[in-house]
Scaffold this motif. Structure first.
Motif, PDB file in Angstrom:
ATOM      1  N   PHE A  20      -1.841 -15.637   3.763  1.00  0.00           N
ATOM      2  CA  PHE A  20      -3.074 -14.921   3.443  1.00  0.00           C
ATOM      3  C   PHE A  20      -2.786 -13.667   2.624  1.00  0.00           C
ATOM      4  O   PHE A  20      -3.376 -13.462   1.550  1.00  0.00           O
ATOM      5  N   PHE A  21      -1.875 -12.830   3.090  1.00  0.00           N
ATOM      6  CA  PHE A  21      -1.589 -11.585   2.386  1.00  0.00           C
ATOM      7  C   PHE A  21      -0.894 -11.843   1.046  1.00  0.00           C
ATOM      8  O   PHE A  21      -1.096 -11.097   0.082  1.00  0.00           O
ATOM      9  N   ALA A  22      -0.089 -12.893   0.971  1.00  0.00           N
ATOM     10  CA  ALA A  22       0.650 -13.171  -0.266  1.00  0.00           C
ATOM     11  C   ALA A  22      -0.264 -13.657  -1.385  1.00  0.00           C
ATOM     12  O   ALA A  22      -0.086 -13.284  -2.547  1.00  0.00           O
ATOM     13  N   PHE A  23      -1.254 -14.489  -1.048  1.00  0.00           N
ATOM     14  CA  PHE A  23      -2.066 -15.130  -2.084  1.00  0.00           C
ATOM     15  C   PHE A  23      -3.472 -14.561  -2.205  1.00  0.00           C
ATOM     16  O   PHE A  23      -4.189 -14.917  -3.139  1.00  0.00           O
ATOM     17  N   ARG A  24      -3.876 -13.676  -1.298  1.00  0.00           N
ATOM     18  CA  ARG A  24      -5.210 -13.091  -1.385  1.00  0.00           C
ATOM     19  C   ARG A  24      -5.339 -12.258  -2.649  1.00  0.00           C
ATOM     20  O   ARG A  24      -4.551 -11.359  -2.908  1.00  0.00           O
ATOM     21  N   GLU A  25      -6.335 -12.571  -3.477  1.00  0.00           N
ATOM     22  CA  GLU A  25      -6.616 -11.804  -4.688  1.00  0.00           C
ATOM     23  C   GLU A  25      -5.327 -11.546  -5.489  1.00  0.00           C
ATOM     24  O   GLU A  25      -5.054 -10.433  -5.916  1.00  0.00           O
ATOM     25  N   LEU A  26      -4.582 -12.607  -5.700  1.00  0.00           N
ATOM     26  CA  LEU A  26      -3.251 -12.498  -6.288  1.00  0.00           C
ATOM     27  C   LEU A  26      -3.261 -11.841  -7.663  1.00  0.00           C
ATOM     28  O   LEU A  26      -2.385 -11.040  -7.988  1.00  0.00           O
ATOM     29  N   GLY A  27      -4.267 -12.146  -8.474  1.00  0.00           N
ATOM     30  CA  GLY A  27      -4.292 -11.614  -9.831  1.00  0.00           C
ATOM     31  C   GLY A  27      -4.944 -10.256  -9.973  1.00  0.00           C
ATOM     32  O   GLY A  27      -4.805  -9.619 -11.026  1.00  0.00           O
ATOM     33  N   THR A  28      -5.627  -9.794  -8.928  1.00  0.00           N
ATOM     34  CA  THR A  28      -6.397  -8.548  -9.067  1.00  0.00           C
ATOM     35  C   THR A  28      -5.998  -7.453  -8.087  1.00  0.00           C
ATOM     36  O   THR A  28      -6.336  -6.294  -8.293  1.00  0.00           O
ATOM     37  N   PHE A  29      -5.305  -7.802  -6.990  1.00  0.00           N
ATOM     38  CA  PHE A  29      -4.862  -6.786  -6.045  1.00  0.00           C
ATOM     39  C   PHE A  29      -3.407  -7.016  -5.680  1.00  0.00           C
ATOM     40  O   PHE A  29      -3.067  -8.052  -5.110  1.00  0.00           O
TER      41      PHE A  29
END
Length: 464
Positions: A20-29
């Motif tokens: 979850f933390f690795a891929f959440r909003e990967l391009g923006t956060f």
């Protein structure tokens, strides 16, 4: 199956939160920023057939040592761009995967000398740590470097022959290739060597000598390759330890000691105390030489931080290496139950901080500024100073790049290029604060937020 789930449900929760933390909003956060974008730019050039190059106005700097990272960072991003096209998300995808692998590797490492509870607590403390996640997702070198370091330490726990120590040395060398500041591991190896010599442990000293030489040769082979691209590489290395000729020595203690009273540094101090206790208690299982290496590595990075501008990023490698021993230290002092509760509190607080988008920026400022630039100046010849803007622009022979970092230093390789706006006489895209804008008058045009376009001085004739 039920028995398996009953035994390993904590690991399942760790996997869910890691993904979850690795891929959440990967391009923006976190939002794309200077270093992240600079490395993406080189990877993009490589993926699009322009070579392992950093563009410098009308020229290209092949294999630039200015980056401070090597192919272990650039190549994965370039490969994914080549396969799937360019976007910030695509460029960061291999690093999100590596972030997950690093958590798994740290878990396995702790299991070598401690129990499953310690491994779980350590992995939880790592994956909930915002500086780890927010540095691991972008195209940066700190987490890939730690990944190779922790693999090396993992194999070091069972290494007995010089060949096995040489493998560890290769992994340590790859760590330094990934991020040059991890070169601190070389003096840490030297500290171990002195200890073993004083103890007259000749055989073990010989194995650590093999490890050190192999690590040095692994990194040195790449560094020599970089040094062939341009003069000045040795001075660039000195810049990390003796910035501005040493005038900034112990800058934090001399100029801003109150910085150390901030919450994150007090928290670091608590973890450091627990780390020291845990490392001391488990030194025999870990191996005294390895324990000394870990302690020296952490202490040297603390000195590196105190010697710099006070960025927590300079403490990050020390923080990461302390994590496997924090729970062990707490358990030695307050017992198993209370230490579990204490670590769960740390994990919960860190996790909420990360979940709430703290510790880094979440902003579309760059994207809007780049879109405005393309809409208002689609065919204008101009120079972009900010890499986070440049990577959002399609390639064009009319758009030139000149890094802000290059502007701060006098690189001999660029002495024949027009490096100032007064020399190349093109509109300049920069990020500047409000007080800086007053001197430009009508020459300044707002793009968005802190990003502006500055026209060249009147009467200036372009040389590009």
């Amino acid at each position: 199956m039920k028995q398996y789930l009953r035994l390993y449900w904590p690991e399942g929760i760790l996997i869910i939160f890691t993904v979850f933390f690795a891929f959440r909003e990967l391009g923006t956060f976190p939002a794309a920023w200077l270093d992240d974008s600079l490395f993406m730019l080189v990877a993009q050039n490589l993926a699009e057939g322009r070579g392992y190059t950093l563009p410098v106005l009308t020229g290209n700097w092949h294999y630039s040592y200015l980056l401070g990272v090597g192919p272990t960072v650039i190549w994965p991003a370039a490969f994914f761009m080549k396969m799937f096209g360019f976007s910030v998300t695509i460029a960061r995808l291999p690093f999100a995967l590596l972030l997950c692998a690093t958590v798994a590797m740290l878990y396995r490492y702790v299991l070598l000398f401690a129990d499953k509870t310690a491994a779980r607590m350590s992995a939880g403390l790592l994956v909930s740590f915002s500086a780890f996640v927010n540095t691991g997702k972008p195209v940066l070198g700190e987490i890939p470097a730690f990944f190779f370091l922790i693999i090396g330490l993992y194999f070091l726990c069972t290494a007995t022959s010089r060949k096995q120590y040489a493998v560890v040395g290769i992994l340590f060398g790859l760590s330094v290739i990934s991020k040059i500041t991890y070169g601190i591991l070389y003096p840490a190896i030297g500290v171990v060597g002195i200890f073993l010599l004083l103890q007259k442990k000749w055989s073990e000293c010989g194995r650590w000598f093999v490890l050190g030489v192999t690590a040095l040769l692994t990194y040195g082979s790449w560094r020599i390759f970089e040094m062939m691209s341009a003069p000045g590489a040795f001075m660039e290395i000195l810049q990390y330890g003796l910035a501005d000729g040493g005038s900034t020595t112990m800058q934090v203690l001399r100029t801003q000691p109150e910085l150390l009273l901030r919450f994150q540094y007090i928290y670091f101090g608590v973890l450091f105390l627990l780390f020291c206790i845990g490392l001391w208690k488990y030194a025999a299982k870990l191996g005294k030489a390895t324990a000394i290496f870990c302690f020296a590595f952490v202490m040297l990075f603390i000195l590196y931080f105190l010697n710099g501008p006070g960025w927590y990023r300079h403490l990050l490698p020390a923080h990461l290496l302390m994590i496997p021993f924090v729970f062990l230290g707490a358990r030695s002092v307050i017992g198993n139950r209370l230490s579990v509760l204490l670590l769960l509190f740390f994990i919960g607080a860190q996790g909420w901080w990360q979940f709430d988008h703290r510790g880094s920026t979440k902003s579309d400022e760059v994207e809007i500024a780049a879109t405005t630039l393309l809409e208002n100046y689609p065919d204008t010849s101009l120079v972009v100073r900010q890499p986070e803007i440049y990577i959002h622009l399609p390639y064009s022979e009319k758009r030139f790049f000149f890094s802000e970092e290059m502007n701060k230093r006098n690189f001999v390789i660029f002495k024949d290029l027009p490096l100032t706006q007064e020399e190349y006489c093109l509109p300049l895209v920069r990020k500047i604060s409000t007080p800086e804008r007053e001197g430009f008058g009508d020459r300044l045009h707002q793009l968005h937020g802190r990003y502006v376009l500055i026209d060249p001085p009147e009467g200036c004739i372009s040389t590009l």
